[in-house]
Scaffold this motif. Structure first.
Motif, mmCIF file in Angstrom:
data_model
loop_
_atom_site.group_PDB
_atom_site.id
_atom_site.type_symbol
_atom_site.label_atom_id
_atom_site.label_comp_id
_atom_site.label_asym_id
_atom_site.label_seq_id
_atom_site.Cartn_x
_atom_site.Cartn_y
_atom_site.Cartn_z
ATOM 1 N N VAL B 4 -77.104 -32.600 -34.768
ATOM 2 C CA VAL B 4 -75.689 -32.478 -35.116
ATOM 3 C C VAL B 4 -74.937 -33.574 -34.390
ATOM 4 O O VAL B 4 -75.114 -33.745 -33.183
ATOM 5 N N PHE B 34 -71.847 -23.888 -38.287
ATOM 6 C CA PHE B 34 -70.843 -23.111 -37.568
ATOM 7 C C PHE B 34 -69.892 -24.061 -36.854
ATOM 8 O O PHE B 34 -70.262 -25.176 -36.505
ATOM 9 N N TYR B 36 -67.772 -23.582 -33.304
ATOM 10 C CA TYR B 36 -67.422 -22.778 -32.143
ATOM 11 C C TYR B 36 -66.268 -23.468 -31.420
ATOM 12 O O TYR B 36 -66.159 -24.705 -31.424
ATOM 13 N N LEU B 44 -67.246 -19.731 -25.092
ATOM 14 C CA LEU B 44 -67.473 -20.197 -26.456
ATOM 15 C C LEU B 44 -67.259 -19.040 -27.432
ATOM 16 O O LEU B 44 -67.803 -17.962 -27.255
ATOM 17 N N LEU B 46 -67.024 -18.024 -31.716
ATOM 18 C CA LEU B 46 -67.218 -18.471 -33.082
ATOM 19 C C LEU B 46 -65.868 -18.628 -33.772
ATOM 20 O O LEU B 46 -65.048 -17.706 -33.759
ATOM 21 N N ARG B 49 -68.010 -19.857 -39.932
ATOM 22 C CA ARG B 49 -69.342 -20.221 -40.391
ATOM 23 C C ARG B 49 -69.268 -20.496 -41.879
ATOM 24 O O ARG B 49 -68.447 -19.891 -42.579
ATOM 25 N N TYR B 86 -67.008 -27.286 -30.971
ATOM 26 C CA TYR B 86 -68.414 -27.620 -31.144
ATOM 27 C C TYR B 86 -68.872 -27.267 -32.553
ATOM 28 O O TYR B 86 -68.644 -26.153 -33.024
ATOM 29 N N SER B 98 -82.218 -16.703 -41.133
ATOM 30 C CA SER B 98 -81.897 -17.670 -40.094
ATOM 31 C C SER B 98 -82.989 -17.708 -39.033
ATOM 32 O O SER B 98 -83.574 -16.686 -38.685
ATOM 33 N N GLY B 100 -82.216 -18.579 -36.067
ATOM 34 C CA GLY B 100 -81.530 -18.079 -34.874
ATOM 35 C C GLY B 100 -81.011 -19.165 -33.959
ATOM 36 O O GLY B 100 -79.830 -19.217 -33.663
ATOM 37 N N LYS B 101 -81.894 -20.045 -33.495
ATOM 38 C CA LYS B 101 -81.469 -20.989 -32.478
ATOM 39 C C LYS B 101 -80.395 -21.918 -33.043
ATOM 40 O O LYS B 101 -80.430 -22.321 -34.198
ATOM 41 N N LEU B 102 -79.427 -22.232 -32.193
ATOM 42 C CA LEU B 102 -78.339 -23.117 -32.562
ATOM 43 C C LEU B 102 -78.568 -24.498 -31.958
ATOM 44 O O LEU B 102 -78.926 -24.618 -30.787
ATOM 45 N N PHE B 104 -76.362 -27.778 -31.156
ATOM 46 C CA PHE B 104 -74.949 -28.119 -31.007
ATOM 47 C C PHE B 104 -74.719 -29.624 -31.057
ATOM 48 O O PHE B 104 -75.582 -30.423 -30.675
#
Lengths: 113, 114
Positions: B4, B34, B36, B44, B46, B49, B86, B98, B100-102, B104
């Protein structure tokens, strides 16, 4: 509104020592995460945890690191033999389901001397 | 690999001006994006999304798969919008679940001047 809580807010530790960072996820959440942010850098994923086992980990999460859910409420990150480069902000997050939004704690600032 | 990119570290606008925070991503599969936000001395949170397609606090973001972008926009910025923003990505598997892990981006500090 329920929140993820992290303790301590700031931890100062001598290099080589072990440190345990604690998190209490939101009570009905099933997925737990640790992220870290080195000063001036991105928030980085460390590990995800579900059903009492690691579901995914990054290359950062080596043998120095471990996670545990010792009881029904706490979720801990242990760092053994800390190094200067472990100094960072560590964030815990939790989500109800894997594809639900993650809720973050305030973070623990870890300073290694 | 997931990546990202938020090209602007700092963005300053005056109150009432439009604001756009840029986010580009790289992911070979089906992404979930997403935004944030982190207000001063707060955690942080949300903001929005892409799958919910909501407008939160006047902010919107559209996923453009052709340009691999997910820019955050608000037509009239307010002083209380000043914060760190972010952009984050989560991968999705073939079944749509998903991972799961993001991942950034670097973050953009937005300052809205009176």
């Amino acid at each position: 509104e329920p929140e993820v809580t992290q303790t301590p807010s700031h931890q100062v530790t001598q290099m080589g020592q072990e440190v345990i960072l604690r998190c209490v996820p939101i009570s009905n959440h099933l997925y737990f995460y640790w992220y870290r942010q080195i000063l001036g850098q991105k928030v980085e994923f460390l590990v995800s945890f579900y059903n009492n086992e690691i579901s995914e980990k990054s290359e950062i999460f080596d043998d120095q690191f471990s996670v545990e859910r010792p009881d029904g409420s706490n979720f801990t990150l242990k760092i053994r033999s800390t190094k200067l480069e472990d100094s960072a902000m560590y964030f815990c997050a939790s989500s109800r389901e894997r594809d639900q939004p993650q809720h973050f704690g305030d973070g623990t600032r870890l300073s290694i001397l | 690999a997931q990546r990202v990119t938020q090209p602007e570290k700092l963005l300053s606008v005056f109150k009432g001006a439009p604001v756009e925070l840029k986010c580009n991503y790289s992911y070979s599969g089906s992404p979930e994006l997403f935004w944030y936000v982190q207000y001063s001395r707060q955690r942080l949170q949300l903001l929005l999304r892409h799958i919910s397609r909501e407008s939160i606090k006047g902010f919107t973001a559209d996923l453009n798969k052709g340009e691999t972008s997910f820019h955050l926009k608000k037509p009239f910025a307010q002083e209380e919008d000043s914060a760190m923003y972010y952009c984050a990505l989560s991968g999705r598997g073939a079944g749509g679940t998903s991972y799961g892990k993001l991942t950034f981006g670097q973050g953009t500090i937005l300052t809205v001047h009176p």
